[in-house]
Scaffold this motif. Structure first.
Motif, short mmCIF file in Angstrom:
data_model
loop_
_atom_site.label_atom_id
_atom_site.label_comp_id
_atom_site.label_asym_id
_atom_site.label_seq_id
_atom_site.Cartn_x
_atom_site.Cartn_y
_atom_site.Cartn_z
N HIS A 139 10.20 7.04 -6.23
CA HIS A 139 9.89 5.61 -6.39
C HIS A 139 10.37 4.65 -5.44
CE1 HIS A 139 9.28 2.17 -9.24
NE2 HIS A 139 10.64 1.89 -8.79
N ILE A 177 0.98 -1.14 0.12
CA ILE A 177 -0.10 0.01 -0.03
C ILE A 177 0.85 1.32 0.00
CG2 ILE A 177 -1.73 1.41 1.44
CD1 ILE A 177 -2.80 -1.35 2.18
N VAL A 178 1.86 1.28 0.81
CA VAL A 178 2.93 2.29 0.86
C VAL A 178 3.50 2.66 -0.67
CG1 VAL A 178 4.93 3.19 1.82
CG2 VAL A 178 3.16 2.34 3.55
N ARG A 179 4.01 1.27 -0.97
CA ARG A 179 4.66 1.54 -2.42
C ARG A 179 3.74 2.17 -3.47
NH1 ARG A 179 5.57 -2.30 -6.79
NH2 ARG A 179 3.89 -3.60 -5.81
N HIS A 180 2.29 1.78 -3.32
CA HIS A 180 1.49 2.25 -4.41
C HIS A 180 1.40 3.68 -4.23
CE1 HIS A 180 -2.07 2.34 -7.01
NE2 HIS A 180 -2.59 2.67 -6.15
N HIS A 181 1.13 4.20 -3.22
CA HIS A 181 0.94 5.44 -2.86
C HIS A 181 2.07 6.68 -3.19
CE1 HIS A 181 -3.18 5.55 -1.09
NE2 HIS A 181 -2.86 4.45 -0.36
N VAL A 182 3.26 5.93 -2.84
CA VAL A 182 4.29 6.65 -3.06
C VAL A 182 4.78 6.64 -4.48
CG1 VAL A 182 7.05 6.75 -3.12
CG2 VAL A 182 5.69 6.45 -1.05
N ASN A 183 4.65 5.66 -5.34
CA ASN A 183 4.64 5.56 -6.89
C ASN A 183 3.65 6.34 -7.50
OD1 ASN A 183 7.00 4.02 -6.31
ND2 ASN A 183 6.06 2.07 -6.93
N GLN A 184 2.50 6.51 -7.00
CA GLN A 184 1.53 7.44 -7.86
C GLN A 184 1.33 8.72 -7.14
OE1 GLN A 184 -0.33 5.99 -10.00
NE2 GLN A 184 1.01 3.99 -9.63
N ASP A 185 2.06 9.41 -6.34
CA ASP A 185 1.81 10.69 -5.82
C ASP A 185 2.48 11.77 -6.63
OD1 ASP A 185 4.64 10.30 -5.12
OD2 ASP A 185 4.09 11.15 -3.27
N LYS A 186 2.97 11.45 -7.95
CA LYS A 186 3.64 12.34 -8.76
C LYS A 186 4.71 13.20 -8.29
CE LYS A 186 -0.40 12.30 -11.97
NZ LYS A 186 -0.69 10.94 -11.69
N SER A 187 5.54 12.75 -7.28
CA SER A 187 6.61 13.52 -6.59
C SER A 187 7.83 13.30 -7.34
CB SER A 187 6.54 13.42 -5.01
OG SER A 187 6.85 12.14 -4.78
#
Length: 131
Positions: A66, A53-63
């Motif tokens: 990765h 879940i954390v990996r998904h949110h970090v990869n999808q936050d457009k910051s």
């Protein structure tokens, strides 16, 4: 995250119990190893789901950052597999030691006597192909 040290401690206790000689030591070691394996399974499932879940949110936050699974989670998976095989080895060692004791006792009991049905006794012959 508290399950990691608990499972590790139980695995060490299972190791110490399996060093004890006799059937009771092997069975107690296998039982504690089973409990440690189940705790490791729960810990593995929680880690993969939380870090996924954390990996998904970090990869999808457009910051631009990765995230990926690190070596720690794969080490937990390796310990899970190793603990499972160790538990099986302890159980099979217990069963084979008991079988060998019975076989040795039967050999010394019937030593020097011909078989009752007139057949030729073959030492070390396995019944049913397995035992």
């Amino acid at each position: 995250m508290v399950l990691h040290p608990i499972a590790c401690g139980l695995a060490f206790i299972a190791f110490l119990l399996s060093l004890g000689s006799g059937i009771i030591g092997f069975l107690a070691g296998a039982l504690v190893a089973l409990i440690a394996w189940l705790l490791t399974l729960i810990s593995l499932a929680v880690d993969f789901s939380v870090f996924g879940i954390v990996r998904h949110h970090v990869n999808q936050d457009k910051s631009g950052s990765h995230a990926k699974f690190g070596s720690g989670i794969w080490l937990l998976l390796a310990s899970f597999v190793t603990l499972f095989f160790g538990m099986l080895i302890v159980l099979f060692t217990c069963a084979s030691a008991r079988r060998e004791k019975k076989r040795a006792a039967a050999a010394t009991k019937n030593e020097g006597y011909p078989p009752a049905d007139g057949a030729v006794a073959v030492p070390g012959r396995k019944r049913f192909g397995l035992f």
